[in-house]
Design a protein around this motif. Structure first.
Motif, PDB file in Angstrom:
ATOM      1  N   ALA A 187       0.832  -1.213   0.000  1.00  0.00           N
ATOM      2  CA  ALA A 187       0.000   0.000   0.000  1.00  0.00           C
ATOM      3  C   ALA A 187       0.862   1.257   0.000  1.00  0.00           C
ATOM      4  O   ALA A 187       0.550   2.238  -0.697  1.00  0.00           O
ATOM      5  CB  ALA A 187      -0.939  -0.004   1.206  1.00  0.00           C
ATOM      6  N   LEU A 188       1.959   1.238   0.752  1.00  0.00           N
ATOM      7  CA  LEU A 188       2.870   2.386   0.755  1.00  0.00           C
ATOM      8  C   LEU A 188       3.491   2.573  -0.627  1.00  0.00           C
ATOM      9  O   LEU A 188       3.604   3.703  -1.112  1.00  0.00           O
ATOM     10  CB  LEU A 188       3.960   2.210   1.813  1.00  0.00           C
ATOM     11  N   ALA A 189       3.867   1.487  -1.273  1.00  0.00           N
ATOM     12  CA  ALA A 189       4.432   1.583  -2.627  1.00  0.00           C
ATOM     13  C   ALA A 189       3.416   2.201  -3.588  1.00  0.00           C
ATOM     14  O   ALA A 189       3.771   3.076  -4.395  1.00  0.00           O
ATOM     15  CB  ALA A 189       4.866   0.197  -3.118  1.00  0.00           C
ATOM     16  N   ILE A 190       2.175   1.801  -3.479  1.00  0.00           N
ATOM     17  CA  ILE A 190       1.130   2.374  -4.333  1.00  0.00           C
ATOM     18  C   ILE A 190       0.949   3.853  -4.025  1.00  0.00           C
ATOM     19  O   ILE A 190       0.835   4.683  -4.940  1.00  0.00           O
ATOM     20  CB  ILE A 190      -0.192   1.591  -4.169  1.00  0.00           C
ATOM     21  N   ALA A 191       0.957   4.202  -2.746  1.00  0.00           N
ATOM     22  CA  ALA A 191       0.820   5.612  -2.356  1.00  0.00           C
ATOM     23  C   ALA A 191       1.981   6.446  -2.910  1.00  0.00           C
ATOM     24  O   ALA A 191       1.781   7.583  -3.357  1.00  0.00           O
ATOM     25  CB  ALA A 191       0.748   5.740  -0.834  1.00  0.00           C
ATOM     26  N   LEU A 192       3.182   5.894  -2.912  1.00  0.00           N
ATOM     27  CA  LEU A 192       4.336   6.617  -3.464  1.00  0.00           C
ATOM     28  C   LEU A 192       4.184   6.807  -4.973  1.00  0.00           C
ATOM     29  O   LEU A 192       4.545   7.874  -5.505  1.00  0.00           O
ATOM     30  CB  LEU A 192       5.636   5.878  -3.135  1.00  0.00           C
ATOM     31  N   LEU A 193       3.663   5.808  -5.645  1.00  0.00           N
ATOM     32  CA  LEU A 193       3.420   5.953  -7.086  1.00  0.00           C
ATOM     33  C   LEU A 193       2.376   7.040  -7.351  1.00  0.00           C
ATOM     34  O   LEU A 193       2.535   7.853  -8.269  1.00  0.00           O
ATOM     35  CB  LEU A 193       2.974   4.623  -7.689  1.00  0.00           C
ATOM     36  N   VAL A 194       1.322   7.077  -6.538  1.00  0.00           N
ATOM     37  CA  VAL A 194       0.295   8.120  -6.677  1.00  0.00           C
ATOM     38  C   VAL A 194       0.914   9.497  -6.427  1.00  0.00           C
ATOM     39  O   VAL A 194       0.648  10.451  -7.169  1.00  0.00           O
ATOM     40  CB  VAL A 194      -0.893   7.856  -5.722  1.00  0.00           C
ATOM     41  N   ALA A 195       1.761   9.603  -5.407  1.00  0.00           N
ATOM     42  CA  ALA A 195       2.423  10.881  -5.112  1.00  0.00           C
ATOM     43  C   ALA A 195       3.282  11.335  -6.287  1.00  0.00           C
ATOM     44  O   ALA A 195       3.263  12.515  -6.667  1.00  0.00           O
ATOM     45  CB  ALA A 195       3.276  10.755  -3.846  1.00  0.00           C
ATOM     46  N   ALA A 196       4.024  10.405  -6.878  1.00  0.00           N
ATOM     47  CA  ALA A 196       4.885  10.748  -8.015  1.00  0.00           C
ATOM     48  C   ALA A 196       4.062  11.218  -9.209  1.00  0.00           C
ATOM     49  O   ALA A 196       4.390  12.233  -9.844  1.00  0.00           O
ATOM     50  CB  ALA A 196       5.750   9.547  -8.399  1.00  0.00           C
ATOM     51  N   VAL A 197       2.999  10.497  -9.508  1.00  0.00           N
ATOM     52  CA  VAL A 197       2.170  10.842 -10.672  1.00  0.00           C
ATOM     53  C   VAL A 197       1.486  12.194 -10.472  1.00  0.00           C
ATOM     54  O   VAL A 197       1.489  13.039 -11.375  1.00  0.00           O
ATOM     55  CB  VAL A 197       1.138   9.726 -10.964  1.00  0.00           C
ATOM     56  N   THR A 198       0.901  12.419  -9.300  1.00  0.00           N
ATOM     57  CA  THR A 198       0.206  13.693  -9.078  1.00  0.00           C
ATOM     58  C   THR A 198       1.187  14.858  -9.046  1.00  0.00           C
ATOM     59  O   THR A 198       0.870  15.935  -9.543  1.00  0.00           O
ATOM     60  CB  THR A 198      -0.642  13.675  -7.789  1.00  0.00           C
ATOM     61  N   ASP A 199       2.380  14.637  -8.486  1.00  0.00           N
ATOM     62  CA  ASP A 199       3.363  15.720  -8.475  1.00  0.00           C
ATOM     63  C   ASP A 199       3.855  16.008  -9.889  1.00  0.00           C
ATOM     64  O   ASP A 199       4.078  17.159 -10.252  1.00  0.00           O
ATOM     65  CB  ASP A 199       4.529  15.375  -7.554  1.00  0.00           C
ATOM     66  N   TRP A 200       4.023  14.983 -10.699  1.00  0.00           N
ATOM     67  CA  TRP A 200       4.444  15.176 -12.087  1.00  0.00           C
ATOM     68  C   TRP A 200       3.382  15.953 -12.868  1.00  0.00           C
ATOM     69  O   TRP A 200       3.707  16.884 -13.598  1.00  0.00           O
ATOM     70  CB  TRP A 200       4.709  13.824 -12.748  1.00  0.00           C
ATOM     71  N   ARG A 201       2.123  15.565 -12.694  1.00  0.00           N
ATOM     72  CA  ARG A 201       1.036  16.180 -13.461  1.00  0.00           C
ATOM     73  C   ARG A 201       0.656  17.572 -12.959  1.00  0.00           C
ATOM     74  O   ARG A 201       0.392  18.464 -13.753  1.00  0.00           O
ATOM     75  CB  ARG A 201      -0.207  15.298 -13.425  1.00  0.00           C
TER      76      ARG A 201
END
Length: 162
Positions: free
Chosen positions: A13-27
């Protein structure tokens, strides 16, 4: 055994949350508060699933979290970091044991440097005059995923098997 499955699930779940953080910060160049808060609030569940003792283990995690917040909040005040980055790093400090958190910071700095060079070159190539905004959440997430992949997930997986 339930603790092992819970620990592994929380790490995923933490790995998924980090991926979400990366994508939203990129966008959007923004890391949502709800995401940072979720990461921070699930840390005690991870401590319990990992079998950390209140003293000194949990106290050390809290100390690292407070120290990370103090240092990165000062960097935010100097306009060196964004607020979402500060909150994400503070939340990550609650999860990652101190030695590995230092490694996370080193990998984050290296990934952030590469990201800055690439985006800077792209910015210059396109002759853009506006201020360059680096989505540093991508570097934080990259470093966090590296720590999870090299240290935590293999340990949790061997606990499930063995």
């Amino acid at each position: 055994m339930l603790g092992g499955y819970l620990q592994y699930g929380l790490l995923v779940a933490l790995a998924i949350a980090l991926l979400v953080a990366a994508v939203t910060d990129w966008r959007r160049r923004q890391i949502d508060n709800w995401l940072n808060l979720t990461i921070a609030l699930t840390a005690p569940l991870f401590w319990w699933a990992s079998g950390l003792s209140l003293w000194p283990d949990v106290a050390l995690q809290l100390g690292v979290g407070v120290a990370a917040f103090a240092v990165f909040a000062a960097m935010f005040a100097m306009k060196w970091m964004g607020g979402g980055d500060v909150k994400l790093l503070t939340a990550m400090a609650l999860w990652i044991e101190p030695e590995w958190f230092l490694r996370l910071l080193i990998v984050m700095a290296l990934a952030g440097g590469v990201l800055t060079l690439v985006l800077g070159a792209w910015h210059v190539t396109r002759r853009q005059r506006d201020r360059l905004a680096i989505p540093y959440g991508v570097a934080i997430a990259t470093a966090g995923l590296w720590v999870l992949g090299t240290h935590y997930l293999p340990a949790a997986q061997s606990a499930l098997v063995g």
